[in-house]
Enzyme design. Structure first.
Site, short mmCIF file in Angstrom:
data_model
loop_
_atom_site.label_atom_id
_atom_site.label_comp_id
_atom_site.label_asym_id
_atom_site.label_seq_id
_atom_site.Cartn_x
_atom_site.Cartn_y
_atom_site.Cartn_z
N ASN A 118 46.70 39.22 32.82
CA ASN A 118 45.32 39.66 33.01
C ASN A 118 44.92 40.81 32.09
OD1 ASN A 118 42.74 39.94 34.61
ND2 ASN A 118 43.65 41.94 35.05
N GLN A 169 36.37 39.18 37.54
CA GLN A 169 37.15 38.47 36.53
C GLN A 169 36.96 38.97 35.10
OE1 GLN A 169 36.45 34.24 37.30
NE2 GLN A 169 38.16 34.28 38.75
N ASP A 178 41.09 44.65 30.12
CA ASP A 178 41.02 43.27 30.59
C ASP A 178 40.99 42.28 29.43
OD1 ASP A 178 40.63 41.91 33.30
OD2 ASP A 178 39.11 40.90 32.07
N ARG A 206 55.78 34.61 38.61
CA ARG A 206 54.81 35.16 39.55
C ARG A 206 53.69 35.75 38.70
NH1 ARG A 206 52.61 40.57 40.77
NH2 ARG A 206 51.91 40.52 42.94
N ASP A 208 50.74 37.96 38.17
CA ASP A 208 50.08 39.13 38.73
C ASP A 208 48.56 39.03 38.53
OD1 ASP A 208 50.40 42.05 39.69
OD2 ASP A 208 49.20 42.28 37.87
N HIS A 212 41.89 37.67 39.08
CA HIS A 212 41.07 38.37 38.11
C HIS A 212 40.96 37.61 36.80
CE1 HIS A 212 40.62 41.89 40.67
NE2 HIS A 212 41.86 41.67 41.04
N GLU A 245 49.34 35.62 42.37
CA GLU A 245 48.85 36.66 43.28
C GLU A 245 47.34 36.51 43.43
OE1 GLU A 245 48.71 41.50 43.88
OE2 GLU A 245 48.52 40.62 41.87
N ASN A 308 55.43 42.85 50.46
CA ASN A 308 55.74 42.81 49.04
C ASN A 308 55.69 44.23 48.49
OD1 ASN A 308 53.05 43.42 48.51
ND2 ASN A 308 52.68 41.68 47.19
N ARG A 343 59.99 34.17 50.50
CA ARG A 343 60.52 35.24 49.65
C ARG A 343 60.79 36.45 50.53
NH1 ARG A 343 56.30 37.49 45.61
NH2 ARG A 343 55.58 38.51 47.52
#
Length: 494
Positions: A118, A169, A178, A206, A208, A212, A245, A308, A343
């Site tokens: 991201n 986003q 970004d 995974r 992150d 976004h 995520e 987490n 997990r």
């Protein structure tokens, strides 16, 4: 007709890829991931060989692998502020990472990397220096180590309205620069980074801050990745496992349903509700319908966890290692109930949100040390080494592919259930004892409770339960017992 057939073929190919990206690529009868948060690569390699593989774990989620900014005091979150895609962090360099992946794969432990697609680092006064020595000027969106310049990012703006899709986003999450994933160049650099990790033998990622990024951009990136490396034991044409995520409490403008066809999604509602229940704020009897009836994603789409690395540091209903009795009960239920891709967390001790991992005077991460029982002692918590947790990893393996049956509750906070005729779990979260005959669904015989002890040389080191010819056994969990849970399975039969 040809155009229709071509469109249908492309559609089916896309669906096949997305379904493949829900497959964790586990070895045989293994089905639990552990997040070894902030561990060094050399320590993870050793843990795979000496502890995780013998205990039946399936995989490890590792902290971000690419070069990050060096922040004062070395807080854990500096790992989430990348400045290049060089594989050098406080966990080790590329050679050490590759060695760890190979050694873990060799013993059947898959590696999943926490990746940052991201953004790059947030603002830094002047020139920032990364963990590989690379310089960058985040305030100017200048990252020569990639290289990225300002044209590779969205225009700077803050997220002030979480119901505004554009802001969520295309603006900067907590000031992090970004990236514009719609740019062909940005996409190519991200794909190159991920493909390099695949070449080194990782099983997946995974992702992150996935919410976004626009789902269509992620779909392109995921679909452009190489197949997994067959030299690391993956089958031909295997796709990387993707879990994303996406924090969605049910009223978000950007929803988890935009991403769950691309790969699994982190089911934060699971974490919040299991914490609420085992903190005593919701009766355990209601857990009989646990899963989609609670508004959760379908089981094969949900990456599930009690806590987490982020939400364990927040206040609220989420349980963490600081409430060990409730945490162990919640984890036992998590691993016993047939829902989700599981997990478990392996933490280090923290006093505040920014506490760094255990480190020496030169700010090098230190290796975990263990006492005679195998528990960590030098600032590492290592929940995965608690007997009550690793024993439930074995339970989950023993009951794989069985259904929930034989549910019992006392109308409040005492529950039990079976997993086919292979496993039985009982929980007491009341302030009075659970003492009665219950249906374990197990074949007749004597079984060790794997929570209070182990089966060693044909004898139980903790509690045992004798099951009669009808599958019933006398279950006792005292309100003041060290653990409020009891677990039996066919691999712990005397």
């Amino acid at each position: 007709m040809f155009k229709f057939a071509l469109a249908l073929t492309l559609c089916l190919a896309g669906a096949s890829l997305s379904l493949a990206q829900h497959n964790p690529q586990w070895w045989g009868n293994r089905n639990t991931i552990v997040h070894l948060f902030e561990w060094k690569w050399s320590d993870i390699a050793g843990e795979c060989e000496t502890f995780l593989a013998p205990r039946g774990f399936a995989g490890v989620q590792v902290s971000p692998v690419n070069e990050n900014i060096i922040a004062a005091g070395r807080p854990w979150w500096e790992r989430y502020q990348p400045i290049s895609y060089k594989l050098t962090t406080r966990s080790g360099n590329e050679e050490e990472f590759a060695d760890m992946v190979r050694r873990c794969n060799d013993v059947g432990i898959r590696i999943y990397v926490d990746v940052l697609l991201n953004h790059m680092s947030g603002d830094f006064d002047g020139v920032a220096v990364g963990t590989a020595g690379t310089e960058a000027e985040p305030s100017k969106k200048s990252f020569p180590g990639v290289p990225h310049t300002a044209q590779d990012f969205h225009p700077s703006c803050e997220i002030t309205d979480w119901n505004d899709r554009f802001q969520v986003q295309e603006c900067e999450l907590v000031g992090l620069k970004d990236l514009n994933q719609h740019s062909d160049y940005v996409r190519s650099k991200l794909i190159e980074f991920l493909d390099h990790l695949i070449e080194l033998g990782v099983a997946g990622f995974r992702v992150d801050a996935a919410k976004h990024m626009a789902a269509e951009d992620l779909e392109y990136i995921y679909g452009s990745l190489s197949n997994l490396n067959i030299e690391h034991g993956f089958p031909h044409n295997a796709r990387p496992f993707i879990f994303q995520e996406v924090i969605d409490h049910g009223h978000e403008t950007v929803s988890r349903e935009e991403y769950n066809q691309l790969g699994a999604v982190t089911e934060f509602r699971f974490s919040e509700e299991i914490g609420r229940a085992f903190r005593g704020n919701n009766a355990l009897k209601w857990l009989q319908s646990w899963g989609t009836d609670w508004g959760f994603l379908n089981s094969e789409q949900a990456l599930t966890f009690v806590d987490n690395h982020d939400n364990q540091r927040d206040h609220g209903s989420v349980l963490n290692y600081k409430s060990p009795r409730q945490y162990k009960m919640a984890t036992a239920f998590h691993l016993a109930y047939p829902y989700g891709i599981s997990r478990v967390m392996s933490s280090f001790a923290f006093d505040d949100h920014d506490t760094p991992p255990p480190q020496d005077a030169q700010e090098n991460i230190i290796s975990p040390e263990f006492d005679e029982d195998g528990a960590c002692v030098n600032g590492w918590i290592c929940e995965h080494r608690w007997r009550q947790i690793y024993a439930m990893v074995g339970f989950k393996n023993a009951v794989r592919d069985t259904e929930l049956s034989g549910w019992w509750d006392n109308g409040d906070n005492q529950i039990s259930f079976c997993r086919g005729n292979k496993g039985f779990l009982a929980v007491n979260n009341n302030l009075y004892d659970l003492s009665q005959e219950l249906n374990t669904c197990l074949p007749a015989g004597e079984y060790c409770d794997v929570i209070s002890g182990s089966l060693i040389d044909g004898a139980c080191t903790g509690k045992s339960v004798t099951v009669n010819e009808y599958g019933y056994g006398y279950i006792h969990i005292g309100s003041d017992d060290f653990d409020g849970v009891l677990a039996l399975h066919v691999n712990a039969k005397v």
